[in-house]
Design a protein around this motif. Structure first.
Motif: not given
Lengths: 209, 108
Positions: A8, A11-12, A23-24, A26-30, A50, A53-54, A57-58
């Protein structure tokens, strides 16, 4: 159960402000959905995969947007005033870098041209140094260095730093022109810089010999 | 008008199909269903951000929920400019496919 804290945090760091929360979220929901269906281990594995993978690109996206913003800032300055804010900051930075070799060159040149005694007379207790200067050698322990070599060395350093700084300013200015920004790639500029450095070396060599 | 890339066109079509419930996760699920491939969050959100900056999409924040760690969803919808860009993309596709259709697909 919460997603892996390190993932996390990673990502942040890289997510754009614009969509960070979305985005965070969406990730937490999944994550919660996978945890319910396949267990916490699978959810954690998915989160890490995930993230990995991401992230590239970010990271690239972040670099691209930073570069674009930078070019707009430089471009605006270019358009507004040749000696705008950007250049002033650049010149101030270069000035700071140049200060030390410039001081060394000037003081050694003064000594070399026999201004040394006059200067050292003003500094109490500097007569020992003055004696060394008058012989044309600086004694450091058991080693002695001819003053001329030191002048040449610091002079070359000053010239080199000045030339590099001038190149940097020129490159920034040319890059700021939109006409060139999109036709000349950074790799090409590296080649131009390398050629200029080689030419400078040849020129200095020719001057000295 | 700038021609849409294949990814941009795909994302715009997905948003249009899911409106008014088009948010990142739903777009990803829709694209997986249609294309049969998983789409990472980066491959969805980066084009979404670019398209919004170009004025082809608009977005607003929804309500936050505990399931999302208190974070809200960002819902996207097509702007008029986005709709026009999609129509133009379709017109181009149709024209290109029509030209190929006359020749057929047999080799030689």
């Amino acid at each position: 159960m919460k997603p892996p804290a390190l993932a996390v945090r990673l990502f942040r760091r890289l997510l754009p402000d614009f969509s960070r929360d979305a985005i965070l979220g969406d990730m937490e929901e999944t994550f919660a959905q996978i945890e319910m269906e396949r267990g916490v281990g699978a959810a954690r594995r998915w989160y890490w995969l995930e993230t990995l993978a991401a992230l590239p690109s970010f990271a690239i996206h972040s670099l691209q947007t930073t570069q674009i913003r930078r070019q707009i800032v430089i471009g605006n300055t270019w358009n507004e005033n040749w000696f705008g804010k950007q250049d002033s900051r650049l010149v101030a930075g270069i000035g700071f870098v140049l200060l030390l070799p410039a001081l060394i060159t000037v003081s050694l040149a003064l000594i070399w041209f026999n201004f040394g005694p006059a200067i050292f007379d003003l500094i109490p207790g500097a007569h020992a140094l003055q004696e060394w200067m008058e012989t044309g050698y600086i004694q450091v322990g058991s080693l002695s260095f001819p003053v001329g070599i030191l002048i040449m060395g610091s002079l070359l350093l000053t010239v080199l730093v000045t030339a590099l700084a001038a190149m940097k300013i020129s490159i920034e200015r040319v890059k700021a022109s939109y006409r060139f920004t999109f036709t000349i790639k950074p790799e090409a500029w590296s080649v131009v810089l390398a050629i200029l450095v080689v030419l400078l070396g040849i020129g200095l060599d020719w001057l000295i010999t | 008008m700038k021609i849409l890339s294949r990814t941009e066109e795909t994302i715009l079509l997905a948003v249009r199909a899911l409106e008014p419930e088009a948010y990142g996760l739903a777009i990803g699920a829709h694209l997986k269903k249609v294309t049969g491939k998983s789409w990472s969050v980066g491959s969805i959100y980066i084009p979404l951000e670019r398209l919004e900056q170009r004025g082809l999409l608009a977005s607003h924040e929804g309500e936050s929920s505990p399931q999302r760690g208190g974070r809200s969803k960002r819902f996207f919808k097509l702007s008029l400019k986005g709709l026009e860009a999609l129509m133009e993309a379709k017109r181009l596709q149709d024209a290109l496919w029509a030209a190929v259709a006359k020749k057929g697909f047999s080799l030689g």
